[in-house]
Design a protein around this motif. Structure first.
Motif, short mmCIF file in Angstrom:
data_model
loop_
_atom_site.label_atom_id
_atom_site.label_comp_id
_atom_site.label_asym_id
_atom_site.label_seq_id
_atom_site.Cartn_x
_atom_site.Cartn_y
_atom_site.Cartn_z
N THR A 157 0.86 -1.19 0.00
CA THR A 157 0.00 0.00 0.00
C THR A 157 0.89 1.24 0.00
OG1 THR A 157 -0.24 0.47 2.39
CG2 THR A 157 -1.65 -1.27 1.47
N PHE A 261 -2.93 3.55 -3.46
CA PHE A 261 -2.40 2.28 -3.97
C PHE A 261 -2.61 1.16 -2.96
CE2 PHE A 261 -0.45 5.19 -6.74
CZ PHE A 261 -0.04 4.51 -7.88
N GLU A 263 -2.44 -3.03 -3.43
CA GLU A 263 -2.33 -4.21 -4.29
C GLU A 263 -2.23 -5.44 -3.40
OE1 GLU A 263 0.42 -1.70 -7.46
OE2 GLU A 263 1.19 -3.58 -6.60
N SER A 265 -1.72 -9.56 -3.49
CA SER A 265 -1.30 -10.66 -4.36
C SER A 265 -1.53 -12.01 -3.69
CB SER A 265 0.20 -10.54 -4.68
OG SER A 265 0.41 -9.37 -5.43
N THR A 270 -2.77 -10.95 -8.87
CA THR A 270 -2.70 -9.72 -8.07
C THR A 270 -3.95 -8.89 -8.31
OG1 THR A 270 -0.29 -9.63 -8.14
CG2 THR A 270 -1.42 -7.55 -7.74
N VAL A 272 -5.56 -5.17 -7.94
CA VAL A 272 -5.31 -3.75 -7.68
C VAL A 272 -6.64 -3.14 -7.25
CG1 VAL A 272 -4.51 -1.57 -8.64
CG2 VAL A 272 -3.47 -3.72 -9.40
N SER A 283 -11.88 -2.54 -9.54
CA SER A 283 -10.63 -3.25 -9.25
C SER A 283 -10.09 -3.81 -10.55
CB SER A 283 -10.89 -4.41 -8.28
OG SER A 283 -11.32 -3.93 -7.04
#
Ligand SMILES: NC(=O)c1ccc[n+]([C@@H]2O[C@H](COP(=O)([O-])OP(=O)(O)OC[C@H]3O[C@@H](n4cnc5c(N)ncnc54)[C@H](O)[C@@H]3O)[C@@H](O)[C@H]2O)c1
Length: 372
Positions: A157, A261, A263, A265, A270, A272, A283
């Motif tokens: 982040t 930000f 993300e 995974s 992943t 976003v 997203s």
């Protein structure tokens, strides 16, 4: 919304704190048919009057006058962080439920005292951020829950800006104990991580402070210099009790603005996420072996701040727990304090509190519906 469209079991709401963020709360809450906003209070009586009149709220005045009104069941605490806990306890002492702006408190003891007082009084404490209830983050949580990225493993982040003194007319509190980028913006990012992964069990971190003073960039105090009391950059490594990990930076000292930000995974790909300080946003899903991401359109409520107050109101009527719960807010506070302590001490800090990972909201959740 005309009162004729409201049900007979609506919930009376009062607001304490008529500053910058009160406008968006009042605009939304006065449009939700399940709520009746009855009073706005502030230390500054004139500010309370202006906001009450602007949004058609029938009463305005002092905190004491607000707390004396029997019809008010939930009090929305939009004061500055330094008095969140003190005002919250005042609200509970008057026998009313609390919605608090973030952070819940400035220290673990006051946060715990709020929750314990509520529990022994049969009252609820719920807390921002309610962006977690918006279509953007909820759609991402549903994608993670149905396995779109496989088993979730790691997150990154980032919140980097130059600082809020450019636009906030009274930004001193944002550089005082209880704020800074970690406590002011951290709740959005850390709450998202807790919704995705569950409880955090330890953190390490480093921090820095770029300048000892800042200058106000707008409003009547423009040009005035004020002191910076807290670090303006934190970089944290966060580990979760389920084995996942995250790296997060929170900064008010970057000339290159990059925020929103998140993300996440997993074993298959992943995700976003949209900016966790907004209620909307699609997203994007990147899968191994695919060159382009798949867009996952946001589905659900895009109503803004005040959605959590509505969820609290409905939970009072159906006996469920509010989704933006005080327990999650206390855990998030615990994590933020641990990041601060880790940066100051150079130690890895263990976190004792634990919370249940909340279940995603159904897509059909609609603040504009009259349900009470
Ligand atoms: N401004 C934003 O964009 C924003 C966004 C999200 C959340 N928040 C949160 O909302 C809260 C308020 O932020 P703001 O920007 O509106 O601040 P602000 O300084 O503009 O307003 C705070 C108001 O609270 C009043 N107040 C302070 N102590 C009080 C007390 N003991 N009793 C009654 N009134 C009191 C002040 O007089 C002032 O009118 C903060 O916790 C902040 O983190 C702000």
């Amino acid at each position: 919304m005309s009162s004729s469209k409201r049900g007979s079991n609506t919930v009376g709401v009062g607001v304490i704190g008529a500053g910058v963020i009160s406008s968006t709360y009042l605009e939304n809450m006065t449009s939700f048919p399940d709520l009746r906003v009855l009073f706005v209070a502030d230390l500054d009586a004139e500010r309370a009057r202006i906001q009450a009149e602007a949004y058609g709220v029938p009463g305005h005045g002092s905190v004491e006058e607000l707390l004396a009104l029997d019809e008010i069941e939930i009090v929305v605490n939009l004061t500055i962080p330094a008095v969140h806990a003190e005002v919250g306890l005042q609200i509970l002492a008057a026998g009313k439920h609390v919605w608090s702006e973030k952070p819940l408190a400035l220290d673990r003891r006051s946060g715990a005292q709020l929750l314990e007082t509520a529990r022994t009084s049969g009252l609820q404490v719920a807390c921002a951020p309610d962006t977690m209830l918006g279509a953007g983050i909820q759609t991402a949580m549903r994608a993670i829950t149905r396995g779109d990225i496989g088993e979730p493993l790691t997150a990154t982040t980032m919140f980097h800006v130059s600082g809020p003194e450019a636009w906030h007319p009274n930004p001193d509190f944002l550089y005082a104990h209880g704020a800074g980028p970690l406590f002011d913006m951290g709740p959005y990012y850390v709450s998202t991580l807790v919704h995705a992964f569950g409880s955090v069990d330890r953190v390490s971190a480093v921090s820095s402070t770029a300048r000892a003073t800042r200058r106000i960039g707008s409003g009547p105090r423009q040009g005035e210099e004020f002191p910076v009391e807290v670090p303006t950059h934190h970089a944290a490594l966060i580990s979760f009790s389920g084995g996942q990990s995250a790296q997060s930076t929170f900064s008010f000292q970057n000339a290159l603005p990059r925020w929103g930000f998140v993300e996440i995974s997993g074993t298959e790909g992943t995700l976003v996420l949209p900016d966790p300080n907004t209620f909307d946003g699609d997203s994007r899903l990147w899968l191994f072996g695919h060159e382009e991401p798949t867009r996952i359109p946001a589905a659900g409520s895009i109503y803004g701040r005040g959605s959590g107050v509505l969820d609290l109101a409905r939970s009072l009527r159906d006996g469920s727990s509010p989704r933006a719960s005080g327990e999650i807010a206390a855990h998030v506070l615990d994590i933020l304090l641990a990041i601060s302590d880790a940066a100051e001490s150079g130690q890895v800090i263990d976190i004792a509190s634990r919370v249940e990972k909340p279940l995603p909201l159904p897509e059909s959740w609609d603040p504009s519906a009259a349900t009470l």
